[in-house]
Design an enzyme around this catalytic site. Structure first.
Site, PDB file in Angstrom:
ATOM      1  N   ASN A  91     -34.596  20.090   4.782  1.00 53.30           N
ATOM      2  CA  ASN A  91     -34.123  19.952   3.366  1.00 53.30           C
ATOM      3  C   ASN A  91     -34.391  18.553   3.057  1.00 53.30           C
ATOM      4  OD1 ASN A  91     -31.284  18.030   2.793  1.00 53.30           O
ATOM      5  ND2 ASN A  91     -31.036  18.868   4.680  1.00 53.30           N
ATOM      6  N   PHE A 120     -28.877  14.363  -2.403  1.00 53.18           N
ATOM      7  CA  PHE A 120     -27.674  14.111  -2.530  1.00 53.18           C
ATOM      8  C   PHE A 120     -27.560  14.393  -4.343  1.00 53.18           C
ATOM      9  CE2 PHE A 120     -27.037   9.950   0.047  1.00 53.18           C
ATOM     10  CZ  PHE A 120     -27.031  10.797   1.490  1.00 53.18           C
ATOM     11  N   SER A 149     -28.962   9.727   5.747  1.00 57.41           N
ATOM     12  CA  SER A 149     -29.829  10.941   5.100  1.00 57.41           C
ATOM     13  C   SER A 149     -31.461  10.364   4.788  1.00 57.41           C
ATOM     14  CB  SER A 149     -29.313  11.086   3.533  1.00 57.41           C
ATOM     15  OG  SER A 149     -30.352  11.944   2.908  1.00 57.41           O
ATOM     16  N   ASN A 152     -33.299  11.438   2.753  1.00 60.73           N
ATOM     17  CA  ASN A 152     -33.898  11.976   1.369  1.00 60.73           C
ATOM     18  C   ASN A 152     -33.488  10.859   0.287  1.00 60.73           C
ATOM     19  OD1 ASN A 152     -34.814  14.466   2.720  1.00 60.73           O
ATOM     20  ND2 ASN A 152     -32.772  14.952   2.801  1.00 60.73           N
ATOM     21  N   THR A 153     -32.693   9.859   0.536  1.00 60.28           N
ATOM     22  CA  THR A 153     -32.706   8.828  -0.545  1.00 60.28           C
ATOM     23  C   THR A 153     -33.462   7.585  -0.013  1.00 60.28           C
ATOM     24  OG1 THR A 153     -30.444   9.644  -0.917  1.00 60.28           O
ATOM     25  CG2 THR A 153     -30.719   7.551  -1.752  1.00 60.28           C
ATOM     26  N   LYS A 192     -22.204   7.912   9.863  1.00 65.09           N
ATOM     27  CA  LYS A 192     -22.978   8.934  10.334  1.00 65.09           C
ATOM     28  C   LYS A 192     -24.341   8.382  10.328  1.00 65.09           C
ATOM     29  CE  LYS A 192     -24.237  13.606   9.225  1.00 65.09           C
ATOM     30  NZ  LYS A 192     -24.089  14.742   8.600  1.00 65.09           N
ATOM     31  N   ASN A 251     -27.207  13.122  11.817  1.00 61.12           N
ATOM     32  CA  ASN A 251     -27.684  13.658  10.876  1.00 61.12           C
ATOM     33  C   ASN A 251     -28.994  14.552  10.931  1.00 61.12           C
ATOM     34  OD1 ASN A 251     -28.327  14.149   7.699  1.00 61.12           O
ATOM     35  ND2 ASN A 251     -27.080  12.357   7.466  1.00 61.12           N
TER      36      ASN A 251
HETATM   37  C1  LIG Z   1     -29.020  21.672   3.330  1.00 67.67           C
HETATM   38  C2  LIG Z   1     -28.558  20.239   3.717  1.00 67.67           C
HETATM   39  C3  LIG Z   1     -27.785  19.564   3.162  1.00 67.67           C
HETATM   40  C4  LIG Z   1     -27.062  18.517   3.757  1.00 67.67           C
HETATM   41  N1  LIG Z   1     -26.649  17.514   3.329  1.00 67.67           N
HETATM   42  C5  LIG Z   1     -25.835  16.876   3.886  1.00 67.67           C
HETATM   43  C6  LIG Z   1     -25.074  15.592   3.048  1.00 67.67           C
HETATM   44  O1  LIG Z   1     -25.159  15.776   1.852  1.00 67.67           O
HETATM   45  N2  LIG Z   1     -24.532  14.652   3.873  1.00 67.67           N
HETATM   46  C7  LIG Z   1     -24.636  14.631   5.255  1.00 67.67           C
HETATM   47  O2  LIG Z   1     -23.929  13.705   5.678  1.00 67.67           O
HETATM   48  N3  LIG Z   1     -25.291  15.487   5.892  1.00 67.67           N
HETATM   49  C8  LIG Z   1     -26.103  16.410   5.108  1.00 67.67           C
HETATM   50  N4  LIG Z   1     -26.719  17.472   6.013  1.00 67.67           N
HETATM   51  C9  LIG Z   1     -26.548  17.113   7.495  1.00 67.67           C
HETATM   52  C10 LIG Z   1     -25.521  17.964   8.085  1.00 67.67           C
HETATM   53  O3  LIG Z   1     -24.432  17.500   7.674  1.00 67.67           O
HETATM   54  C11 LIG Z   1     -25.856  17.884   9.668  1.00 67.67           C
HETATM   55  O4  LIG Z   1     -25.751  16.608  10.013  1.00 67.67           O
HETATM   56  C12 LIG Z   1     -27.313  18.501  10.222  1.00 67.67           C
HETATM   57  O5  LIG Z   1     -27.741  19.353   9.319  1.00 67.67           O
HETATM   58  C13 LIG Z   1     -27.296  18.663  11.546  1.00 67.67           C
HETATM   59  O6  LIG Z   1     -26.487  19.990  11.687  1.00 67.67           O
HETATM   60  P1  LIG Z   1     -26.874  21.323  11.818  1.00 67.67           P
HETATM   61  O7  LIG Z   1     -28.034  21.395  12.847  1.00 67.67           O
HETATM   62  O8  LIG Z   1     -25.659  21.892  12.427  1.00 67.67           O
HETATM   63  O9  LIG Z   1     -27.012  21.661  10.845  1.00 67.67           O
HETATM   64  C14 LIG Z   1     -27.260  18.409   5.437  1.00 67.67           C
HETATM   65  C15 LIG Z   1     -27.992  19.671   6.069  1.00 67.67           C
HETATM   66  C16 LIG Z   1     -28.483  20.384   5.318  1.00 67.67           C
HETATM   67  C17 LIG Z   1     -29.005  21.535   5.986  1.00 67.67           C
END
Ligand SMILES: Cc1cc2nc3c(=O)[nH]c(=O)nc-3n(C[C@H](O)[C@H](O)[C@H](O)COP(=O)(O)O)c2cc1C
Length: 349
Positions: A120, A124, A185, A187-188, A229, A258
């Site tokens: 992804n 934000f 993140s 992406n910023t 985080k 993350n």
């Molecule tokens: C579509 C998407 C959007 C995410 N947006 C955020 C976010 O806004 N803030 C954040 O701290 N992590 C965000 N994450 C990261 C997740 O909170 C998590 O740390 C990461 O996906 C790893 O966990 P997983 O393997 O269970 O997905 C996002 C993940 C995905 C897939």
């Protein structure tokens, strides 16, 4: 069974070109349900697994169970009661920024089904702290701990990042059981630079001070806990720096991890940029948790996240040193039944 045989294939098919379509469809339904107490009670009665064995107190907050929803799923906090009714022990909402922002152009989520992963580059997208605060005032209380994740607005220059975080913190103070400072993140632009020792120290100092002031102003006995985080792409040296700063600045927990910029171990190659989540992240996330756990030596707790797809992954994450866990990709691929499965397993272990 029903989820994997019917619901997931239908959702994945109808949103093959843009997984966000499925996400928004689901979120709209859950937002509606969030205002209906009777429906929430029925969902809770059929989905949630409760046991006193699962309850725990971590960084001053009482959790009904250790399985949380990870940051980014409910970015605007529109469906917290419905998500809580599914049986989560807590939800990390957001990431929210001071200013409303659209995020990156769509599509910006990509499923790698052969790897049970996602990439992804959302950036934000959220309604901004003011609008979210106004909405939360009208939403029923979810009944489980909510931590708001705060990040930096894209339009805010790096030198003004601190005030940007503080603004969101103040706005969401009344609706937060704890805060997560998102500096990880991918992406910023420039956000991950805030994990460097000096900027992180300044940011965390200001944020923790603000929580102390807010506690004084509102007559609260103790300040809201602040967590950080981190990214899985940090070196051991960088993680040690983060630990040092967190301990010095009275941060009460670290969330690891993350999404990753790494693409190693993927069966399905993808040229898409962004952060990788899901199964391929699990091993690295465990490594980071183990290292953190050694460094922290129990001084502050860890929330483990990354590629948790069932009870065994959950057990490994807790054994690696996490006190609580979070799901994102596992929730998408396995469905809401994963929460009960993990909790049942943990309560009998
Ligand atoms: C579509 C998407 C959007 C995410 N947006 C955020 C976010 O806004 N803030 C954040 O701290 N992590 C965000 N994450 C990261 C997740 O909170 C998590 O740390 C990461 O996906 C790893 O966990 P997983 O393997 O269970 O997905 C996002 C993940 C995905 C897939």
């Amino acid at each position: 069974m029903l989820f994997k045989a019917i619901i997931r294939p239908a959702m994945f098919r109808t949103s093959a070109n843009d997984p966000e379509i499925a996400h928004h469809f689901l979120m709209d339904q859950m937002a509606r349900i969030s205002h209906h107490q009777t429906i929430l009670k029925i969902i809770e009665a059929t989905s949630a697994y409760k046991s006193p064995v699962l309850e725990r107190d971590v960084f001053g907050v009482h959790f009904p169970n250790p399985v949380g929803l990870a940051g980014g799923f409910d970015k605007n906090g529109i469906a917290l009661p419905a998500l809580a009714a599914l049986g989560f022990g807590f939800i990390e909402a957001g990431t929210v920024t001071r200013y409303a922002q659209p995020g990156n152009p769509r599509p910006r989520i990509f499923r790698l089904t052969a790897d049970q992963a996602m990439i992804n580059r959302m950036g934000f997208p959220n309604d901004g702290a003011d609008a979210i605060q106004a909405r939360l005032a009208r939403l029923p209380q979810p009944g489980i701990p909510i931590g708001w994740s705060i990040g930096k607005s894209k339009v805010t220059p790096q030198e003004e990042a601190i005030e940007d975080y503080l603004y969101s913190l103040r706005k969401l103070d009344a609706y937060s059981d704890f805060f997560t400072v998102n500096v990880s993140s991918p992406n910023t632009p420039g956000l991950r630079k805030l994990q460097d020792k000096e900027p992180l120290d300044q940011l965390l100092h200001a944020i923790v001070q603000e929580t102390k002031q807010l506690a004084q102003q509102t007559g609260r006995r103790s300040a809201k806990s602040v967590l950080v985080k981190i990214a899985p792409d940090l070196t051991e040296e960088q993680i040690s720096d983060v630990v040092e700063v967190c301990l010095q600045r009275d941060v009460r927990g670290i969330i690891a991890t993350n999404t990753t910029l790494s693409r190693t171990g993927l069966q399905q190659q993808s040229a898409e940029t962004g952060g990788l989540s899901g199964r391929p992240l699990h091993a690295r996330s465990l490594e980071v948790i183990r290292y953190l756990s050694k460094q922290l030596d129990g001084r502050i707790p860890i929330i483990g996240v990354g590629g948790i797809f069932g009870p065994d992954d959950a057990r490994c994450t807790l054994d690696a040193g996490a006190s609580l866990i979070q799901l994102y990709s596992g929730f998408i691929y396995e469905g809401p039944g994963i929460i009960k499965k993990i909790n049942q397993h943990l309560s009998h272990a």
